[in-house]
Design an enzyme around this catalytic site. Structure first.
Site, PDB file in Angstrom:
ATOM      1  N   GLY A   1      49.776 110.446  51.317  1.00 29.51           N
ATOM      2  CA  GLY A   1      50.028 110.250  50.436  1.00 29.51           C
ATOM      3  C   GLY A   1      51.352 110.681  48.888  1.00 29.51           C
ATOM      4  O   GLY A   1      51.730 110.289  48.315  1.00 29.51           O
TER       5      GLY A   1
ATOM      6  N   ALA B   1      53.131 109.872  45.714  1.00 26.14           N
ATOM      7  CA  ALA B   1      53.716 110.715  45.308  1.00 26.14           C
ATOM      8  C   ALA B   1      55.235 110.504  44.394  1.00 26.14           C
ATOM      9  O   ALA B   1      55.672 110.816  43.568  1.00 26.14           O
ATOM     10  CB  ALA B   1      53.733 112.222  46.182  1.00 26.14           C
TER      11      ALA B   1
ATOM     12  N   ASP C   1      46.524 105.544  45.351  1.00 25.62           N
ATOM     13  CA  ASP C   1      46.317 106.961  45.468  1.00 25.62           C
ATOM     14  C   ASP C   1      47.215 107.455  44.665  1.00 25.62           C
ATOM     15  O   ASP C   1      47.213 109.262  44.698  1.00 25.62           O
ATOM     16  CB  ASP C   1      46.593 107.814  46.552  1.00 25.62           C
ATOM     17  CG  ASP C   1      45.659 107.206  48.406  1.00 25.62           C
ATOM     18  OD1 ASP C   1      44.376 107.513  47.561  1.00 25.62           O
ATOM     19  OD2 ASP C   1      45.921 107.519  49.242  1.00 25.62           O
TER      20      ASP C   1
ATOM     21  N   LYS D   1      48.444 115.455  49.537  1.00 27.32           N
ATOM     22  CA  LYS D   1      46.896 115.113  49.413  1.00 27.32           C
ATOM     23  C   LYS D   1      46.363 115.401  50.323  1.00 27.32           C
ATOM     24  O   LYS D   1      46.262 115.206  51.407  1.00 27.32           O
ATOM     25  CB  LYS D   1      46.332 114.078  48.440  1.00 27.32           C
ATOM     26  CG  LYS D   1      46.245 112.762  48.771  1.00 27.32           C
ATOM     27  CD  LYS D   1      46.014 112.034  49.142  1.00 27.32           C
ATOM     28  CE  LYS D   1      45.844 110.855  50.001  1.00 27.32           C
ATOM     29  NZ  LYS D   1      46.020 110.344  51.233  1.00 27.32           N
TER      30      LYS D   1
ATOM     31  N   GLY E   1      51.298 109.154  56.997  1.00 29.75           N
ATOM     32  CA  GLY E   1      50.828 109.955  57.142  1.00 29.75           C
ATOM     33  C   GLY E   1      49.456 110.252  57.070  1.00 29.75           C
ATOM     34  O   GLY E   1      49.240 111.085  57.114  1.00 29.75           O
ATOM     35  N   GLY E   2      49.026 109.221  55.442  1.00 26.83           N
ATOM     36  CA  GLY E   2      47.624 109.597  55.440  1.00 26.83           C
ATOM     37  C   GLY E   2      47.648 110.679  54.343  1.00 26.83           C
ATOM     38  O   GLY E   2      46.317 111.126  53.963  1.00 26.83           O
TER      39      GLY E   2
END
Ligand code: C5P
Length: 311
Positions: free
Chosen positions: A109, A113, A145, A17, A106-107
């Site tokens: 998500g 996932a 998240d 995302k 990496g920001g």
């Protein structure tokens, strides 16, 4: 519990995302912050293959740097499988093969996932058939998240980011991502934001207790208009991420000099997401950033959330 499904492998995938908008409220007593997020799922997927097994094990491969991914019981996919087994009273285990394509720490998500796809794959493999609201409640326990990785599309997240409501979005947005060769720890970036707010408490307005997503963001998503959306990209975690990793500032500048409508750090970073006006300018931007020897990935959004692949 045995079922026909338990005889074979189950394949699931879930998207990474981008946080199109992320506002962070004040630090709460539980160590979390209330946030207001506009999430968009993008066409970069984590793949999970679940095989019947007596205990819990994991194998990890993929196209991204894997050295930061834990391969023991602390891995979020293993935690997801164990959580579902406990909740459903399932006594066996699972062997998980993860194919990682979303940047690690990496920001975007990627771990979330993995967790969402694992819940879905194990539910099918074990025949536990947990109702969707219970799956979402397990997702929330695994990370803020994870529910969004489950639902995908474009959505507004409040609370810790886990209270979701769908947002209307038209068309496809073109994104160009610059993936760093280092990671940023989400708690460290939030802590940097808190420290900054403490240090400057005299000069800045106190953080909102309950932040909300700007109405212009919703309007831009609804209109499917990248120019409008570019005006509204916003992330409260960007300044603390830049403080921890100043080199990201030059990446943001380079993208904007090469035709991006706007750039923003996704979540707690360090992935930088550039919004392009259309496919042609996304391709041009991809070429320009690659020529600067950056690691570049072009994606589109929104895409669907976690899904079974082979059923
Ligand atoms: O929920 P998740 O495990 O992804 O959160 C990781 C860390 O990020 C938390 O331990 C907390 O430090 C920070 N966080 C936060 N407020 C949120 C979400 C995450 O402070 N709404």
């Amino acid at each position: 519990m045995t079922s026909l499904a338990a005889q074979k492998m189950v394949h699931a995938k879930a998207p990474g995302k981008i946080n199109v908008f992320l506002k962070v409220g004040a630090l709460l007593d539980d160590g979390y912050h209330d946030v207001a997020i506009a999430y968009q799922a993008v066409s970069l997927y984590e793949e999970v293959r679940a095989y019947p097994a007596d205990d819990f094990s994991i194998e990890i491969a993929g196209t991204v740097e894997l050295s930061r991914v834990p391969t023991d019981g602390s891995n979020i996919a293993i935690r997801a499988a164990r959580l579902l087994a406990r909740r459903a009273g399932y006594r066996g285990g699972v062997h998980l093969e993860i194919g990682k394509h979303v940047p690690v720490t990496g920001g975007m998500g990627g771990g979330s996932a993995d967790a969402a796809a694992t819940l879905l794959a194990c539910d099918a493999l074990w025949g536990t058939e947990l109702p969707r609201d219970e799956m979402l409640s397990l997702a929330t326990q695994l990370g803020s998240d994870v529910p969004f990785a489950f639902t995908g599309g474009t959505a507004i997240g409040t609370g810790r980011g886990d209270q979701l409501s769908p947002a209307l979005a038209q068309g496809q947005f073109q994104w160009v991502l610059v993936v760093a060769d280092f990671g940023l720890s989400t708690p460290a970036v939030y802590a940097e934001l808190d420290n900054h707010r403490d240090r400057h408490a005299q000069d800045i307005f106190p953080a909102e207790v309950q932040p909300f997503v700007d109405a212009n963001v919703l309007q831009a998503l609804r209109a499917g208009d990248p120019h409008m959306l570019a005006e509204t990209l916003y992330n409260d975690l960007q300044a603390p991420a830049l403080h921890l990793e100043p080199s990201l500032a030059s990446v943001l500048e380079l993208g904007e000099e090469n035709g991006a409508l706007a750039g923003v750090i996704s979540g707690s970073g360090p992935t930088v997401a550039f919004l392009a006006a259309d496919l042609d300018s996304a391709l041009e931007l991809q070429i320009a950033l690659s020529a600067a020897r950056l690691n570049v990935v072009r994606v589109t959004g929104p895409v669907h959330g976690a899904r079974l692949v082979n059923l």
